[in-house]
Design a protein around this motif. Structure first.
Motif, PDB file in Angstrom:
ATOM      1  N   VAL A  91       0.914  -1.189  -0.128  1.00 33.67           N
ATOM      2  CA  VAL A  91      -0.004   0.204  -0.188  1.00 33.67           C
ATOM      3  C   VAL A  91       0.830   1.247  -0.066  1.00 33.67           C
ATOM      4  O   VAL A  91       1.941   1.327   0.983  1.00 33.67           O
ATOM      5  CB  VAL A  91      -1.012  -0.063   1.217  1.00 33.67           C
ATOM      6  CG1 VAL A  91      -1.719   1.408   1.394  1.00 33.67           C
ATOM      7  CG2 VAL A  91      -1.832  -1.304   1.232  1.00 33.67           C
ATOM      8  N   GLY A 117      -6.143   1.719   2.105  1.00 30.59           N
ATOM      9  CA  GLY A 117      -5.436   0.698   1.422  1.00 30.59           C
ATOM     10  C   GLY A 117      -5.149  -0.410   2.025  1.00 30.59           C
ATOM     11  O   GLY A 117      -5.351  -1.601   1.374  1.00 30.59           O
ATOM     12  N   ALA A 149      -6.581  -4.256   0.572  1.00 25.63           N
ATOM     13  CA  ALA A 149      -5.476  -5.288   0.421  1.00 25.63           C
ATOM     14  C   ALA A 149      -5.985  -6.749   0.394  1.00 25.63           C
ATOM     15  O   ALA A 149      -6.875  -7.295   1.325  1.00 25.63           O
ATOM     16  CB  ALA A 149      -4.328  -5.167   1.383  1.00 25.63           C
TER      17      ALA A 149
END
Length: 145
Positions: free
Chosen positions: A6, A82, A86
């Motif tokens: 990220v 992020g 993920a």
């Protein structure tokens, strides 16, 4: 999915391009394209050129690179967004202006598999002179002192 990276970024062109390529060049040495992803979280960029530059160069075919926009201008918010997106077993955060040596991510994954916990890579100054001291990486297991 083995690994997610990220990257939160705001107005990081052209640095973000170099960072993404450095990460891909490293990850491709030990993972297939379907085993990793890079999630770029734009947290308020005023220059869309940096995102367009990456988008127009074919990194989306295998979903290797995904770009998301976070309206909150903050690194923490962008990283949390992020992390929520993920899909990897291992989650790494990177700044948008980094360079990685080949083997960096493999060593971090090996350390995590062997010891668990959190791994922080060594970071060296990328200035015009050699660093005066060695850098080391470490691992930390939650709950340990």
């Amino acid at each position: 999915m083995t690994l997610s990276v990220v990257i939160s970024a705001r107005d990081e062109f052209p640095n973000i391009v170099h960072t993404v390529h450095a990460i891909i060049n490293d990850l491709e040495t030990f993972l297939r394209h379907d085993e990793f992803e890079i999630i770029l979280v734009d947290n308020g960029s005023t220059e869309p050129l940096s995102w367009r530059f990456l988008a127009e160069r074919g990194m989306y075919f295998h979903r290797t690179v995904r770009i998301h926009h976070d309206p909150i201008m903050g690194n923490v918010s962008a990283r949390n967004k992020g992390a929520d997106l993920a899909r990897g077993k291992y989650l790494f955060f990177s700044d948008a202006h980094m360079s990685y040596r080949i083997g960096a991510f493999q060593k971090m994954v090996e350390t995590l598999e062997k010891h668990g916990g959190i791994v922080h890579p060594s970071v060296q100054w990328m200035g015009g002179y050699e660093p005066s001291e060695r850098s080391y990486q470490y691992s930390l297991k939650m709950g340990e002192k």
